[in-house]
Design a protein around this motif. Structure first.
Motif, PDB file in Angstrom:
ATOM      1  N   ASP A   1       6.149  -5.378   4.237  1.00 45.08           N
ATOM      2  CA  ASP A   1       5.594  -5.218   2.892  1.00 45.08           C
ATOM      3  C   ASP A   1       4.100  -4.956   2.901  1.00 45.08           C
ATOM      4  N   SER A   2       3.472  -4.992   4.121  1.00 44.94           N
ATOM      5  CA  SER A   2       2.031  -4.710   4.126  1.00 44.94           C
ATOM      6  C   SER A   2       1.677  -3.763   5.265  1.00 44.94           C
ATOM      7  N   LEU A   3       0.655  -2.948   5.013  1.00 47.42           N
ATOM      8  CA  LEU A   3       0.250  -1.930   5.992  1.00 47.42           C
ATOM      9  C   LEU A   3      -0.241  -2.564   7.287  1.00 47.42           C
ATOM     10  N   LYS A   4      -0.855  -3.727   7.176  1.00 48.31           N
ATOM     11  CA  LYS A   4      -1.403  -4.429   8.335  1.00 48.31           C
ATOM     12  C   LYS A   4      -0.322  -4.590   9.412  1.00 48.31           C
ATOM     13  N   GLU A   5       0.906  -4.850   8.941  1.00 43.67           N
ATOM     14  CA  GLU A   5       1.993  -5.080   9.899  1.00 43.67           C
ATOM     15  C   GLU A   5       2.447  -3.797  10.597  1.00 43.67           C
ATOM     16  N   LEU A   6       1.870  -2.661  10.190  1.00 50.45           N
ATOM     17  CA  LEU A   6       2.214  -1.406  10.873  1.00 50.45           C
ATOM     18  C   LEU A   6       1.184  -1.028  11.934  1.00 50.45           C
ATOM     19  N   ASP A   7       0.164  -1.882  12.119  1.00 42.34           N
ATOM     20  CA  ASP A   7      -0.908  -1.553  13.064  1.00 42.34           C
ATOM     21  C   ASP A   7      -0.380  -1.254  14.464  1.00 42.34           C
ATOM     22  N   ALA A   8       0.633  -2.001  14.878  1.00 45.31           N
ATOM     23  CA  ALA A   8       1.153  -1.798  16.234  1.00 45.31           C
ATOM     24  C   ALA A   8       2.405  -0.917  16.231  1.00 45.31           C
ATOM     25  N   ARG A   9       2.661  -0.236  15.112  1.00 53.18           N
ATOM     26  CA  ARG A   9       3.853   0.617  15.008  1.00 53.18           C
ATOM     27  C   ARG A   9       3.420   2.021  14.572  1.00 53.18           C
ATOM     28  N   PRO A  10       2.766   2.771  15.487  1.00 54.01           N
ATOM     29  CA  PRO A  10       2.141   4.041  15.076  1.00 54.01           C
ATOM     30  C   PRO A  10       3.129   5.069  14.523  1.00 54.01           C
ATOM     31  N   GLU A  11       4.345   5.106  15.071  1.00 55.52           N
ATOM     32  CA  GLU A  11       5.316   6.099  14.572  1.00 55.52           C
ATOM     33  C   GLU A  11       5.730   5.763  13.137  1.00 55.52           C
ATOM     34  N   ALA A  12       5.943   4.455  12.885  1.00 56.21           N
ATOM     35  CA  ALA A  12       6.322   4.037  11.535  1.00 56.21           C
ATOM     36  C   ALA A  12       5.181   4.333  10.564  1.00 56.21           C
ATOM     37  N   ARG A  13       3.967   4.029  10.978  1.00 50.18           N
ATOM     38  CA  ARG A  13       2.799   4.243  10.118  1.00 50.18           C
ATOM     39  C   ARG A  13       2.662   5.742   9.785  1.00 50.18           C
ATOM     40  N   ASN A  14       2.939   6.577  10.792  1.00 44.50           N
ATOM     41  CA  ASN A  14       2.832   8.024  10.586  1.00 44.50           C
ATOM     42  C   ASN A  14       3.804   8.505   9.507  1.00 44.50           C
ATOM     43  N   LEU A  15       5.043   8.038   9.563  1.00 45.08           N
ATOM     44  CA  LEU A  15       6.026   8.487   8.568  1.00 45.08           C
ATOM     45  C   LEU A  15       5.655   7.980   7.168  1.00 45.08           C
TER      46      LEU A  15
ATOM     47  N   TYR B   1       4.858  10.425   4.008  1.00 51.89           N
ATOM     48  CA  TYR B   1       5.525  10.241   2.707  1.00 51.89           C
ATOM     49  C   TYR B   1       4.468  10.130   1.601  1.00 51.89           C
ATOM     50  N   ALA B   2       3.449   9.291   1.858  1.00 51.46           N
ATOM     51  CA  ALA B   2       2.413   9.055   0.835  1.00 51.46           C
ATOM     52  C   ALA B   2       1.702  10.363   0.476  1.00 51.46           C
ATOM     53  N   ALA B   3       1.359  11.146   1.496  1.00 54.18           N
ATOM     54  CA  ALA B   3       0.622  12.396   1.232  1.00 54.18           C
ATOM     55  C   ALA B   3       1.492  13.382   0.464  1.00 54.18           C
TER      56      ALA B   3
ATOM     57  N   GLU C   1      -0.442   6.175  -2.714  1.00 55.10           N
ATOM     58  CA  GLU C   1      -1.073   5.425  -1.628  1.00 55.10           C
ATOM     59  C   GLU C   1      -0.010   4.946  -0.638  1.00 55.10           C
ATOM     60  N   PRO C   2      -0.354   4.832   0.653  1.00 53.92           N
ATOM     61  CA  PRO C   2       0.623   4.315   1.628  1.00 53.92           C
ATOM     62  C   PRO C   2       1.198   2.955   1.219  1.00 53.92           C
ATOM     63  N   GLN C   3       0.357   2.086   0.628  1.00 51.79           N
ATOM     64  CA  GLN C   3       0.885   0.767   0.226  1.00 51.79           C
ATOM     65  C   GLN C   3       1.984   0.918  -0.832  1.00 51.79           C
ATOM     66  N   ALA C   4       1.831   1.925  -1.700  1.00 50.78           N
ATOM     67  CA  ALA C   4       2.853   2.137  -2.742  1.00 50.78           C
ATOM     68  C   ALA C   4       4.190   2.558  -2.111  1.00 50.78           C
ATOM     69  N   VAL C   5       4.118   3.249  -0.965  1.00 52.86           N
ATOM     70  CA  VAL C   5       5.359   3.641  -0.267  1.00 52.86           C
ATOM     71  C   VAL C   5       6.061   2.373   0.232  1.00 52.86           C
ATOM     72  N   LEU C   6       5.265   1.459   0.794  1.00 50.87           N
ATOM     73  CA  LEU C   6       5.861   0.196   1.267  1.00 50.87           C
ATOM     74  C   LEU C   6       6.414  -0.617   0.097  1.00 50.87           C
TER      75      LEU C   6
ATOM     76  N   GLY D   1      11.643  -3.498   3.539  1.00 55.81           N
ATOM     77  CA  GLY D   1      12.969  -4.027   3.892  1.00 55.81           C
ATOM     78  C   GLY D   1      13.938  -2.944   4.332  1.00 55.81           C
ATOM     79  N   ALA D   2      13.602  -1.672   4.054  1.00 61.62           N
ATOM     80  CA  ALA D   2      14.535  -0.590   4.427  1.00 61.62           C
ATOM     81  C   ALA D   2      14.499  -0.351   5.938  1.00 61.62           C
ATOM     82  N   LEU D   3      15.636   0.029   6.480  1.00 62.12           N
ATOM     83  CA  LEU D   3      15.668   0.443   7.881  1.00 62.12           C
ATOM     84  C   LEU D   3      15.329   1.935   7.935  1.00 62.12           C
ATOM     85  N   PHE D   4      14.964   2.400   9.145  1.00 55.17           N
ATOM     86  CA  PHE D   4      14.497   3.774   9.219  1.00 55.17           C
ATOM     87  C   PHE D   4      15.553   4.815   8.876  1.00 55.17           C
ATOM     88  N   GLY D   5      16.818   4.499   9.163  1.00 57.98           N
ATOM     89  CA  GLY D   5      17.874   5.452   8.820  1.00 57.98           C
ATOM     90  C   GLY D   5      17.788   5.808   7.340  1.00 57.98           C
ATOM     91  N   HIS D   6      17.575   4.795   6.532  1.00 55.90           N
ATOM     92  CA  HIS D   6      17.521   4.982   5.084  1.00 55.90           C
ATOM     93  C   HIS D   6      16.212   5.664   4.654  1.00 55.90           C
TER      94      HIS D   6
END
Ligand code: AQP
Length: 340
Positions: free
Chosen positions: A239-253, A257-259, A264-269, A274-279
């Motif tokens: 639920d927060s961008l901070k938790e994506l710091d060590a997940r560069p591929e997830a952060r990129n997607l 999406y945000a762009a 904003e990227p936070q609005a995407v989260l 809670g969603a898995l990447f497949g979804h």
């Protein structure tokens, strides 16, 4: 001379060194359109073919890529009446001012450029002199129009700083305040779109792996397939961008999406926590297809009329020269070249 004394003018360029990528689109072109539409600036956009040949380009591919890039600019929303749109080699003032800047810039400055180090790699002895001098020509591209603002992706930040150093050194050496100190405009969620296969590497048109990037000519199927196969991890979205710091591929997607959604990227989260990447990838793929497919369709349509594209480029070059020629003439005069 204060910045405010210069006409507010935007310049930026893209190399026709391959097909346009989603990185070029989100990091640069989409923002070129925003600045064109914002008003308050004269906007000048260039296909920098002289930069492209700093590494080998097949001549017929270079012509095709230049025309395709022009079609991409227009399909993305650049209006050749509102903006000046042209290819660099048709405006010789770029190379002419570039030579003066080759004599202003220092070898040490160029040697510190990370793009030079990355592109020349361990084989610097064999790299072209043009690749080494690339940032001096880039400074000339900008300053030959006295551009005040330069929208670029994050990877061009260092080159922009060098442009400012060159302008300042020229002004200082000759005791003038002739060149503006141009402002980089590096904004938005997608200033650095990463490879779909490696979240630590920039998405690039010259990456040998096609699956690493979305090309602006990809059709809906190809876009969906590449997003489906993009590297991710098994964890759900936090639920927060901070938790994506060590997940560069997830952060990129998330950033892509945000762009694309212009949020904003936070609005995407907020929407997808809670969603898995497949979804999430299905949602991203739908969004990417909805935003990009109309551009690729329009590019294909424009590409059918090569004469019209060449006409637009020729007309853009004439308009560009009307601004560049007097600025170059003044620069030559300042340096001490006899103008008779
Ligand atoms: N991945 C990216 N994310 C955000 N912005 C990007 N740009 C390029 N890649 C990304 C921005 O696009 C503009 C034009 O770039 P360029 O074509 O002049 O050269 P580049 O930065 O070297 O782009 P490529 O795709 O990586 O080209 P090759 O592979 O030929 O070197 C710039 O504003 C750039 O920041």
């Amino acid at each position: 001379m204060a910045d405010t004394e210069f006409t507010p003018r935007v310049f930026s360029g893209i190399q026709p060194s391959g097909g346009l990528t989603l990185g070029n689109y989100l990091g640069a072109m989409k923002r070129f359109v925003d600045m064109q539409e914002a008003g308050g600036f004269q906007t000048i956009y260039c296909m920098v073919d002289l930069h492209a040949i700093t590494v080998w380009q097949n001549p017929s591919d270079l012509k095709k890529n230049t025309r395709e890039l022009c079609a991409g600019f227009i399909a993305a929303g650049i209006d050749p009446e509102k903006s000046i749109l042209f290819n660099q080699s048709q405006v010789p003032e770029h190379a002419q001012l570039g030579w003066l800047f080759n004599c202003v810039a220092r070898m040490g400055w160029m040697g510190r450029m990370t793009q030079w180090k990355d592109k020349a790699g361990k084989n610097a002895e064999n790299a072209s002199l043009g690749l080494f001098a690339y940032p001096a020509l880039m400074a000339a591209d900008i300053l030959v129009y006295h551009a005040t603002h330069v929208p670029v992706g994050e990877d061009q930040k260092q080159h922009l700083e060098l442009t400012r150093d060159i302008a300042a050194k020229f002004n200082h050496d000759f005791g003038v305040e002739f060149f503006p100190i141009a402002e980089p405009v590096i904004e938005g969620a997608a200033t650095r779109v990463m490879s779909l296969k490696d979240g630590t590497k920039k998405m690039s048109k010259s990456d040998p792996a096609d699956a690493s990037r979305i090309n602006m000519t990809d059709d809906a199927d190809a876009i969906s397939k590449k997003i489906r196969k993009a590297k991710t991890d098994p964890d759900p979205l936090p639920d927060s961008l901070k938790e994506l710091d060590a997940r560069p591929e997830a952060r990129n997607l998330i950033n892509i999406y945000a762009a694309l959604a212009e949020i904003e990227p936070q609005a995407v989260l907020d929407q997808h926590q809670g969603a898995l990447f497949g979804h999430f990838k299905m949602a991203l793929s739908d969004l990417a297809v909805a935003k990009l497919a109309p551009i690729s369709t329009e590019m294909a349509r424009l590409m059918q009329d090569q004469a019209e594209i060449d006409h637009i480029l020729g007309r853009g070059a004439e308009r560009a020269r009307e601004i560049a020629a007097p600025i170059l003439a003044q620069a030559y005069d300042i340096v001490g070249m006899v103008r008779s």
